[in-house]
Design an enzyme around this catalytic site. Structure first.
Site, mmCIF file in Angstrom:
data_model
loop_
_atom_site.group_PDB
_atom_site.id
_atom_site.type_symbol
_atom_site.label_atom_id
_atom_site.label_comp_id
_atom_site.label_asym_id
_atom_site.label_seq_id
_atom_site.Cartn_x
_atom_site.Cartn_y
_atom_site.Cartn_z
ATOM 1 C CD GLU A 167 -3.184 -1.013 1.939
ATOM 2 O OE1 GLU A 167 -3.273 -0.053 2.925
ATOM 3 O OE2 GLU A 167 -4.135 -2.016 1.601
ATOM 4 C CD GLU B 116 -3.755 -6.223 2.617
ATOM 5 O OE1 GLU B 116 -4.600 -5.293 3.165
ATOM 6 O OE2 GLU B 116 -2.459 -5.975 2.857
#
Ligand code: AHR
Length: 512
Positions: free
Chosen positions: A193, A316
């Protein structure tokens, strides 16, 4: 000839009369496999995922373990055929300094787990623990490197430490710490991220940083080509994918990530086990959005990589609700109900149907965190409805993808509608065909007619996961309330498979 016209006619007639859902199991023209890595998992140093979940400490006399790893967890995950495990994060990865987690455990420095509850991380679970655990599980390790607060040197040292066979300062250190042969880690995430907790970067900046790290990571392993995965987009940020693909040269990237959670509203996520039909519907809408996300990412990837060399890695995914009342808000501990079984079954069907490009995915997270497959409470362990879906679906791992055409009834709530039925199919190495079906409709059973005339099939068996209420879940007191059962509402006659799917159920059929 006449027989087949008659068959097609009756198929169309059934559809017209009863608004039945119809599926055509198309000819086996594709040659690609559904990569087993789509069924991957994720273990972050977050809440009780590692500590209390996977790892209870070498000296633990109460909970049976192998070098501190819970034996019950290992057995359960092996039954799932867990193909890979992502570690150590998540957001934690970009704060993690791997050298703190090797060597004698009583000498390891501590750190503060800034992202997750501000608790003290004592580093007692480190690189050796993780990689030895992967060997126990028979799972490929997928390590996420620290790009946000680490250095290139730190990462190359890590790559060498785990994968370099020859003489080097890092392989020497590994040997001093008791491991002679390298583990040969293939899968590496280059940060996590990067647009958020990994450093709040712009995609242009991250693309350059990626190129720098990726340059120095390769060439350390003899027999296992490194597979570098760029930190991917946050849900519908297509510009992130586009900028990375435009700026990272082919040959320097093997996979690109994508994160998407089925969240009702980031400010008001709602309870995991106490919810109404409208909340459920919104969760399923967010779940089904995965299909659009992948389709749009595929268009971008096809533009820069028409030969589909770069894998889309959904590293994810899952449902995300409010934490259970009374638990640490930073630990992300939530219950897991039949709603989560719907998320899992539907999402895995989407991944299977996009498996030419989606070749890896990681459910967040394995134990005690978010949409977990396992929950633990001291020596007790339970399997969640999500676990059972992943176990039922493991027949698709490395099986040949079979294309399907679906015409589904609508599931409508308050004027909005979603397709009630989802499906995917594959043929395994023994020639068995598996069809996985989900009916997300809370109120209505769905009759499904499946045209299997492209195959010469004579028998059908199946398993079902269902319950009387969508909020139902397993508890430490009643651990087997929800578990798969034999499915008897499928019949095969003259190339027509008819199936009755109860409301909110997951069914996997086996045909031969
Ligand atoms: O899975 C929990 C967190 O969600 C991860 O650490 C992070 O990558 C994401 O935002």
């Amino acid at each position: 000839m006449q027989k087949s016209i008659c068959f097609v006619f009756s198929f169309l007639l059934i559809h017209a009369i009863s608004a039945q859902n119809t599926i055509v199991l198309n000819k086996d023209t594709s040659t690609h496999l559904i990569d087993r890595n789509i069924y991957g998992h994720f273990a972050e140093h977050l809440g009780r995922c590692i500590y209390g979940g996977f790892y209870v400490g070498e000296g633990n006399k109460k909970i049976p373990n192998t070098n501190g790893i819970r034996n019950d967890v290992v057995a359960a995950l092996k039954k799932l055929k867990i193909p890979n495990l992502r570690w150590p994060g998540g957001c934690f990865a970009d704060t993690y300094h791997w050298k703190d987690g090797i060597g004698p455990k009583d000498k390891r420095p501590t750190m503060v787990n800034k992202w997750w509850g501000g608790v003290t991380e004592n580093n007692s679970f480190g690189t050796h623990d993780f990689l030895n655990m992967c060997e126990l599980l028979g799972a490929e390790p997928y390590m996420a490197a620290n790009i946000g607060s680490g250095t290139v040197e730190e990462l190359i040292d890590w790559v060498q430490y785990v994968s370099f066979e020859g003489e080097s300062p890092m392989s020497k250190l590994r040997r001093e710490n008791g491991r002679d042969k390298p583990w040969n880690v293939k899968y590496w995430g280059v940060g996590n991220e990067a647009w958020g907790c990994g450093g709040n970067m712009r995609p242009e900046y991250y693309a350059d940083l990626y190129r720098k790290y990726a340059t120095f990571m390769s060439g350390w392993s003899n027999d296992n080509k490194i597979f570098r995965i760029a930190s991917g987009a946050n849900s519908a940020n297509y510009n992130w994918t586009e900028t990375l693909m435009k700026n990272i040269p082919p040959g320097m990237i093997e996979g690109i990530g994508l994160h998407h959670y089925a969240v009702i509203d980031w400010k008001k996520k709602g309870s995991a086990a106490d919810f109404g039909e409208q909340e459920y519907f919104t969760t399923m809408k967010r779940t089904l959005f995965m299909d659009e996300l992948i389709t749009k990412n595929e268009v971008i990837l096809d533009k820069y990589d028409p030969r589909k060399k770069v894998a889309l890695v959904v590293d994810e995914w899952g449902g995300w609700y409010d934490v259970e009342p009374g638990t640490n808000p930073g630990f992300l501990y939530q219950q897991n109900t039949m709603r989560d079984a719907m998320i899992a079954g539907t999402t895995l069907n989407i991944f299977n149907n996009h498996s030419e490009r989606v070749r890896m995915a990681n459910l967040a997270q394995t134990i005690n965190v978010l949409q977990a497959v396992i929950l633990t409470n001291e020596e007790k362990m339970i399997l969640t409805p999500t676990y059972h879906v992943m176990e039922m679906y493991n027949v698709h791992q490395d099986a040949t993808y079979l294309p399907v055409t679906l015409k589904s009834n609508d599931y409508s709530v308050a004027g909005e509608k979603l397709p009630a039925v989802s499906v995917s199919a594959s043929k395994d190495k023994a020639g068995l065909i598996h069809i996985s079906l989900v009916n997300i409709d809370l109120q209505k059973a769905q009759d499904v007619a499946i045209d299997v005339s492209s195959y010469n099939l004579t028998s059908v068996t199946g398993r079902i996961l269902a319950s009387s209420k969508i909020q139902d879940h397993n508890t430490f007191e009643n651990p087997e309330k929800i578990k798969p059962a034999a499915f008897t509402s499928a019949s095969l006659k003259a190339n027509m498979l008819t199936v009755k799917l109860p409301p909110f159920s997951v069914v996997v059929l086996e045909l031969k």
